[in-house]
Design a protein around this motif. Structure first.
Motif, PDB file in Angstrom:
ATOM      1  N   VAL A  52       0.848  -1.202   0.000  1.00  0.00           N
ATOM      2  CA  VAL A  52       0.000   0.000   0.000  1.00  0.00           C
ATOM      3  C   VAL A  52       0.883   1.251   0.000  1.00  0.00           C
ATOM      4  CG1 VAL A  52      -1.683   1.344   1.354  1.00  0.00           C
ATOM      5  CG2 VAL A  52      -1.983  -1.130   1.080  1.00  0.00           C
ATOM      6  N   LEU A  53       1.927   1.242   0.813  1.00  0.00           N
ATOM      7  CA  LEU A  53       2.844   2.388   0.856  1.00  0.00           C
ATOM      8  C   LEU A  53       3.576   2.561  -0.470  1.00  0.00           C
ATOM      9  CD1 LEU A  53       4.274   1.878   4.459  1.00  0.00           C
ATOM     10  CD2 LEU A  53       2.738   3.714   3.709  1.00  0.00           C
ATOM     11  N   GLU A  54       3.948   1.448  -1.097  1.00  0.00           N
ATOM     12  CA  GLU A  54       4.592   1.514  -2.423  1.00  0.00           C
ATOM     13  C   GLU A  54       3.635   2.081  -3.463  1.00  0.00           C
ATOM     14  OE1 GLU A  54       7.819  -1.757  -3.484  1.00  0.00           O
ATOM     15  OE2 GLU A  54       5.967  -2.667  -2.745  1.00  0.00           O
ATOM     16  N   ASP A  55       2.400   1.567  -3.479  1.00  0.00           N
ATOM     17  CA  ASP A  55       1.405   2.040  -4.450  1.00  0.00           C
ATOM     18  C   ASP A  55       1.108   3.527  -4.279  1.00  0.00           C
ATOM     19  OD1 ASP A  55       1.275  -0.519  -5.486  1.00  0.00           O
ATOM     20  OD2 ASP A  55      -0.629  -1.025  -4.500  1.00  0.00           O
ATOM     21  N   ALA A  56       1.278   4.012  -3.056  1.00  0.00           N
ATOM     22  CA  ALA A  56       1.060   5.437  -2.783  1.00  0.00           C
ATOM     23  C   ALA A  56       2.298   6.262  -3.115  1.00  0.00           C
ATOM     24  CB  ALA A  56       0.685   5.622  -1.310  1.00  0.00           C
ATOM     25  N   GLY A  57       3.381   5.602  -3.498  1.00  0.00           N
ATOM     26  CA  GLY A  57       4.603   6.316  -3.852  1.00  0.00           C
ATOM     27  C   GLY A  57       5.405   6.798  -2.651  1.00  0.00           C
ATOM     28  N   ALA A  75      11.050  12.619  -0.986  1.00  0.00           N
ATOM     29  CA  ALA A  75      10.484  13.590  -1.931  1.00  0.00           C
ATOM     30  C   ALA A  75       8.960  13.497  -1.955  1.00  0.00           C
ATOM     31  CB  ALA A  75      11.061  13.369  -3.323  1.00  0.00           C
ATOM     32  N   ALA A  76       8.429  12.284  -1.850  1.00  0.00           N
ATOM     33  CA  ALA A  76       6.970  12.118  -1.830  1.00  0.00           C
ATOM     34  C   ALA A  76       6.371  12.757  -0.578  1.00  0.00           C
ATOM     35  CB  ALA A  76       6.602  10.643  -1.899  1.00  0.00           C
ATOM     36  N   LEU A  77       7.034  12.580   0.551  1.00  0.00           N
ATOM     37  CA  LEU A  77       6.549  13.212   1.783  1.00  0.00           C
ATOM     38  C   LEU A  77       6.637  14.730   1.675  1.00  0.00           C
ATOM     39  CD1 LEU A  77       7.884  11.006   4.709  1.00  0.00           C
ATOM     40  CD2 LEU A  77       5.578  11.151   3.806  1.00  0.00           C
ATOM     41  N   GLU A  78       7.673  15.217   1.034  1.00  0.00           N
ATOM     42  CA  GLU A  78       7.821  16.659   0.845  1.00  0.00           C
ATOM     43  C   GLU A  78       6.678  17.206  -0.010  1.00  0.00           C
ATOM     44  OE1 GLU A  78       8.969  20.420   1.184  1.00  0.00           O
ATOM     45  OE2 GLU A  78       9.887  18.757   2.277  1.00  0.00           O
TER      46      GLU A  78
END
Length: 120
Positions: A52-57, A75-78
């Protein structure tokens, strides 16, 4: 970050196990086993959470000999933080304008009352 990925990221972060995994990964890469340690769930369930975390990037996996460590995608969290900040800043500006209006409204009767007392 596109809308679909944004939706997936917020759904992924809506689960306390996945948030704990993100917190752990913020300290560095970890294996599935290391991510599973604090939870009383099966390895299969841990793998589903990671998917799920991977699919969300939000996370990626790499291959290191026999290990497949999971890495946080900072970068995704940013991008999520930037999206949140945009609306937080808009809300703060609106509250500052409201504070200004309220300050003017509350100071006006006092100023008028002071003028009347001086005229008397």
């Amino acid at each position: 970050m596109n809308e679909e990925l944004l939706d997936r990221a917020f759904v992924a972060l809506g689960d306390p196990v996945r948030r704990a995994m993100i917190a752990r990964l913020s300290r560095g890469p970890a294996t599935v086993g290391e991510l599973a340690e604090p939870f009383p769930i099966t390895m299969q369930a841990v793998s589903r959470h990671i998917r799920v975390l991977e699919d969300a990037g939000l996370v990626t996996r790499s291959r290191d000999a026999q290990r497949r460590p999971v890495h946080l995608d900072a970068a995704a969290l940013e991008q999520l933080t930037a999206w949140i900040d945009r609306y937080r800043l808009d809300a703060e500006r609106a509250y500052r304008r409201l504070d200004s209006v309220l300050a003017k409204t509350l100071s006006t009767p006092t100023e008028n009352h002071d003028k009347k007392e001086k005229e008397s």
